[in-house]
Motif scaffolding. Structure first.
Motif, PDB file in Angstrom:
ATOM      1  N   GLU A 151       0.773  -1.275   0.078  1.00 27.90           N
ATOM      2  CA  GLU A 151      -0.025   0.065   0.085  1.00 27.90           C
ATOM      3  C   GLU A 151       0.977   1.358  -0.092  1.00 27.90           C
ATOM      4  OE1 GLU A 151      -3.367   2.272  -0.275  1.00 27.90           O
ATOM      5  OE2 GLU A 151      -3.219   0.025  -0.404  1.00 27.90           O
ATOM      6  N   ASN A 152       2.012   1.398   0.622  1.00 30.23           N
ATOM      7  CA  ASN A 152       2.724   2.463   0.891  1.00 30.23           C
ATOM      8  C   ASN A 152       4.304   2.160   0.307  1.00 30.23           C
ATOM      9  OD1 ASN A 152       3.788   1.151   2.906  1.00 30.23           O
ATOM     10  ND2 ASN A 152       4.040   2.849   4.340  1.00 30.23           N
ATOM     11  N   SER A 153       4.490   1.316  -0.784  1.00 28.96           N
ATOM     12  CA  SER A 153       5.701   0.802  -1.176  1.00 28.96           C
ATOM     13  C   SER A 153       6.301   2.265  -1.787  1.00 28.96           C
ATOM     14  CB  SER A 153       5.676  -0.081  -2.298  1.00 28.96           C
ATOM     15  OG  SER A 153       6.697  -0.245  -2.796  1.00 28.96           O
ATOM     16  N   SER A 154       7.599   2.410  -1.678  1.00 30.62           N
ATOM     17  CA  SER A 154       8.421   3.380  -2.465  1.00 30.62           C
ATOM     18  C   SER A 154       8.256   3.406  -3.896  1.00 30.62           C
ATOM     19  CB  SER A 154       9.806   3.466  -2.180  1.00 30.62           C
ATOM     20  OG  SER A 154       9.982   3.647  -0.799  1.00 30.62           O
ATOM     21  N   GLN A 155       7.789   2.399  -4.573  1.00 34.15           N
ATOM     22  CA  GLN A 155       7.647   2.305  -5.775  1.00 34.15           C
ATOM     23  C   GLN A 155       6.686   3.169  -6.338  1.00 34.15           C
ATOM     24  OE1 GLN A 155       9.165  -0.431  -8.025  1.00 34.15           O
ATOM     25  NE2 GLN A 155       8.826   1.173  -9.663  1.00 34.15           N
ATOM     26  N   LYS A 156       5.759   3.658  -5.655  1.00 35.39           N
ATOM     27  CA  LYS A 156       4.690   4.483  -5.907  1.00 35.39           C
ATOM     28  C   LYS A 156       5.005   5.880  -5.880  1.00 35.39           C
ATOM     29  CE  LYS A 156       0.495   1.860  -4.112  1.00 35.39           C
ATOM     30  NZ  LYS A 156      -0.667   2.258  -3.508  1.00 35.39           N
ATOM     31  N   TYR A 157       5.799   6.268  -5.142  1.00 39.93           N
ATOM     32  CA  TYR A 157       6.664   7.448  -5.036  1.00 39.93           C
ATOM     33  C   TYR A 157       7.266   7.824  -6.170  1.00 39.93           C
ATOM     34  CZ  TYR A 157       9.976  11.211  -3.982  1.00 39.93           C
ATOM     35  OH  TYR A 157      10.571  12.313  -4.063  1.00 39.93           O
ATOM     36  N   TRP A 158       8.246   6.747  -6.418  1.00 37.86           N
ATOM     37  CA  TRP A 158       9.193   6.922  -7.641  1.00 37.86           C
ATOM     38  C   TRP A 158       8.454   6.872  -9.072  1.00 37.86           C
ATOM     39  CZ3 TRP A 158      13.825   8.660  -7.030  1.00 37.86           C
ATOM     40  CH2 TRP A 158      14.405   8.519  -5.982  1.00 37.86           C
ATOM     41  N   ASP A 159       7.493   6.006  -9.133  1.00 38.80           N
ATOM     42  CA  ASP A 159       6.731   6.088 -10.178  1.00 38.80           C
ATOM     43  C   ASP A 159       6.164   7.640 -10.590  1.00 38.80           C
ATOM     44  OD1 ASP A 159       7.315   3.629 -10.743  1.00 38.80           O
ATOM     45  OD2 ASP A 159       5.513   2.788 -10.105  1.00 38.80           O
ATOM     46  N   GLU A 160       5.329   8.004  -9.471  1.00 33.20           N
ATOM     47  CA  GLU A 160       4.889   9.417  -9.672  1.00 33.20           C
ATOM     48  C   GLU A 160       5.801  10.246  -9.899  1.00 33.20           C
ATOM     49  OE1 GLU A 160       3.114   9.818  -5.755  1.00 33.20           O
ATOM     50  OE2 GLU A 160       1.492   8.343  -5.911  1.00 33.20           O
ATOM     51  N   LEU A 161       6.872  10.497  -9.110  1.00 25.87           N
ATOM     52  CA  LEU A 161       8.252  11.268  -9.621  1.00 25.87           C
ATOM     53  C   LEU A 161       8.828  11.110 -10.947  1.00 25.87           C
ATOM     54  CD1 LEU A 161      10.225  13.468  -8.143  1.00 25.87           C
ATOM     55  CD2 LEU A 161      11.592  11.420  -7.956  1.00 25.87           C
ATOM     56  N   ALA A 162       8.941   9.832 -11.387  1.00 23.56           N
ATOM     57  CA  ALA A 162       9.424   9.621 -12.804  1.00 23.56           C
ATOM     58  C   ALA A 162       8.274  10.338 -13.819  1.00 23.56           C
ATOM     59  CB  ALA A 162       9.534   8.265 -12.963  1.00 23.56           C
ATOM     60  N   ASP A 163       6.979  10.153 -13.559  1.00 23.16           N
ATOM     61  CA  ASP A 163       5.986  10.706 -14.580  1.00 23.16           C
ATOM     62  C   ASP A 163       6.287  12.108 -14.603  1.00 23.16           C
ATOM     63  OD1 ASP A 163       5.190   8.095 -14.998  1.00 23.16           O
ATOM     64  OD2 ASP A 163       3.342   8.248 -13.599  1.00 23.16           O
ATOM     65  N   ARG A 164       6.261  12.804 -13.567  1.00 26.23           N
ATOM     66  CA  ARG A 164       6.370  14.323 -13.549  1.00 26.23           C
ATOM     67  C   ARG A 164       7.591  14.752 -14.290  1.00 26.23           C
ATOM     68  NH1 ARG A 164       5.097  13.554  -8.218  1.00 26.23           N
ATOM     69  NH2 ARG A 164       7.160  14.363  -7.269  1.00 26.23           N
ATOM     70  N   PHE A 165       8.781  14.014 -13.734  1.00 24.42           N
ATOM     71  CA  PHE A 165      10.012  14.363 -14.674  1.00 24.42           C
ATOM     72  C   PHE A 165       9.957  14.043 -16.252  1.00 24.42           C
ATOM     73  CE2 PHE A 165      14.164  12.806 -16.177  1.00 24.42           C
ATOM     74  CZ  PHE A 165      14.871  13.922 -16.221  1.00 24.42           C
ATOM     75  N   GLU A 166       9.316  12.957 -16.483  1.00 26.48           N
ATOM     76  CA  GLU A 166       9.465  12.674 -17.847  1.00 26.48           C
ATOM     77  C   GLU A 166       8.479  13.734 -18.768  1.00 26.48           C
ATOM     78  OE1 GLU A 166       9.787   8.005 -17.087  1.00 26.48           O
ATOM     79  OE2 GLU A 166       8.015   8.727 -17.919  1.00 26.48           O
ATOM     80  N   ALA A 167       7.434  14.136 -17.970  1.00 27.21           N
ATOM     81  CA  ALA A 167       6.476  15.309 -18.628  1.00 27.21           C
ATOM     82  C   ALA A 167       7.201  16.381 -19.035  1.00 27.21           C
ATOM     83  CB  ALA A 167       5.457  15.591 -17.759  1.00 27.21           C
ATOM     84  N   GLY A 168       8.066  16.777 -18.201  1.00 27.59           N
ATOM     85  CA  GLY A 168       9.255  18.014 -18.642  1.00 27.59           C
ATOM     86  C   GLY A 168      10.358  17.799 -19.213  1.00 27.59           C
ATOM     87  N   ASN A 169      10.585  16.488 -19.590  1.00 23.46           N
ATOM     88  CA  ASN A 169      12.016  16.220 -20.172  1.00 23.46           C
ATOM     89  C   ASN A 169      11.740  15.283 -21.196  1.00 23.46           C
ATOM     90  OD1 ASN A 169      14.287  17.409 -18.093  1.00 23.46           O
ATOM     91  ND2 ASN A 169      12.502  16.927 -17.035  1.00 23.46           N
TER      92      ASN A 169
END
Length: 425
Positions: free
Chosen positions: A47-65
């Protein structure tokens, strides 16, 4: 919180748009690149795996790069260091790893220097004590990613029932443990010196007794110093031998066992970190927290822990890695991770923001302890072997028939040998 550094950070940040290292240009300059990142899991379930944090961060980064994809694989702390080591050994190093240690890879010439990767404002914004801990031979290779400090946790209900208050020195700590035992508490003071993380518990007590792994100047190992011998002798005679540490002998008690017992209401006191605070409160435990007591008052320093980000040279993606790391260390991202997992920020600006925001009040005591905390000597090539020796041996030092001086001398000999081997490589 390190206010003397704020003006420097602010001044450098003002130049950030014009002064940056190569590798931090516009997104359109990059070819199609996939960055592989291996990270540790700070959650305690799906439910609170760090995979969720990193996936969200990667999505935001990819949207601007455009042109850069970030592929993140998260592993448990039990497995992540081994996973990365195997990838490196197989000639398949990740671009970025977020794990527990960097020194071996730096010594092998596998890592980019921090100043090759991120902009000046990003590098200048790391808390100074963490930047220093990320250095090997005065060159920074490890980017601090997450930090925590340790406090003395106590079960408020058990303390109220025993009619005792939070201890301020060792004598009061023993007296509280005696009262807790008289009231039937299973572990009056949980002392996990088993193989899981006894290097941390040992360091907490060394600092509490005025010693540490190294001498006061941070030089050579001083594991068998007089102060350390006195500390473990006190533990043996005042907590372990009188039966104040519970039914499992400290040398066989792992941290996870002790923490789980605390969340069940079976522990009166133990050394804890922010994640335990949340886990205990979720189980209905009223948690009190105070700085670790010393011999005659508050300990001279708390123990701090940092986990590390590092970038491998193998795939040659320096520019793209640098761009991603600059993004990952923005305040909003650092604070999001810290708030989600009860972890302390590693940058000056994010620490200031946390200290000023009431929603992070739960972490303020840990945050206050960070500037004066001491970290493992993780930048030393010898540390891995020294840590392993502590895990193997330190439990014997506090056994009722144990000889603290002999055990610490044995660990000190292992440390001297490890230092010599590291110097010869």
């Amino acid at each position: 919180m390190q206010r003397r550094y704020i003006s420097l950070v602010a001044a450098v940040a003002a130049l950030g748009t014009t002064i940056a290292l190569a590798g931090c240009g516009g997104a359109g300059e990059a070819d199609e690149v996939t960055l592989r990142l291996v990270a540790a899991d700070y959650g305690n379930g799906a439910e609170n795996s760090s995979q969720k944090y990193w996936d969200e961060l990667a999505d935001r980064f990819e949207a601007g790069n455009a042109g850069i994809t970030v592929d993140v694989r998260v592993h448990s702390w039990k497995d992540v260091d081994r996973e990365v080591a195997e990838m490196v050994a197989d000639g398949n190093a990740p671009d970025i790893a977020q794990i527990g240690a960097y020194a071996d890879y730096a010594d092998q010439g596998r890592l980019y220097r921090v100043d090759e990767l991120v902009t000046i404002p990003t590098q200048a914004n790391f808390l100074p004590e963490l930047s220093e801990a990320g250095q090997t031979e005065q060159v920074q290779y490890g980017l601090p990613f997450a930090a925590s400090t340790r406090l003395l946790f106590f079960n408020e209900d058990l303390f109220a029932d025993a009619g005792v208050g939070a201890p301020e020195n060792w004598s009061q700590l023993r007296a509280a443990a005696e009262r807790l035992k008289a009231r039937g508490v299973t572990y009056p003071f949980a002392l996990p010196l088993g193989s899981e993380e006894s290097q941390a518990e040992a360091m907490i007590w060394m600092l509490s007794g005025g010693g540490g792994y190294r001498d006061r100047n941070g030089g050579f190992y001083a594991i068998d110093s007089e102060s350390n011998v006195s500390t473990f002798t006190w533990l043996r005679d005042n907590l372990v031998t009188p039966g104040l540490t519970g039914p499992v002998e400290p040398g066989k008690l792992d941290r996870a066992q002790a923490f789980e017992a605390f969340t069940r209401g079976e522990v009166g006191m133990l050394s804890g970190h922010p994640t335990l605070m949340r886990q205990a409160e979720q189980r209905g435990i009223k948690v009190g927290m105070v700085p670790m007591p010393g011999v005659d008052g508050r300990a001279r320093a708390s123990m701090g822990v940092a986990d590390w980000m590092m970038a491998f040279r193998q795939n040659g993606h320096r520019k793209e890695i640098g761009r991603f790391l600059d993004f990952a260390y923005r305040d909003e991202n650092v604070l999001e991770f810290s708030g989600r997992y009860d972890i302390l920020p590693v940058t000056v600006s994010a620490s200031e923001a946390m200290a000023a925001d009431g929603k992070h009040r739960r972490l303020w005591k840990f945050l206050e302890a960070l500037p004066t905390s001491e970290l493992y000597p993780s930048g030393e090539m010898s540390w891995a072997k020294v840590s392993a020796s502590v895990k193997r041996n330190i439990g014997e030092a506090v056994a009722p028939q144990g000889d603290p001086a002999a055990v610490l001398k044995r660990i000190a000999s292992d440390a001297a040998r490890a230092e010599s081997e590291a110097a010869a490589e």
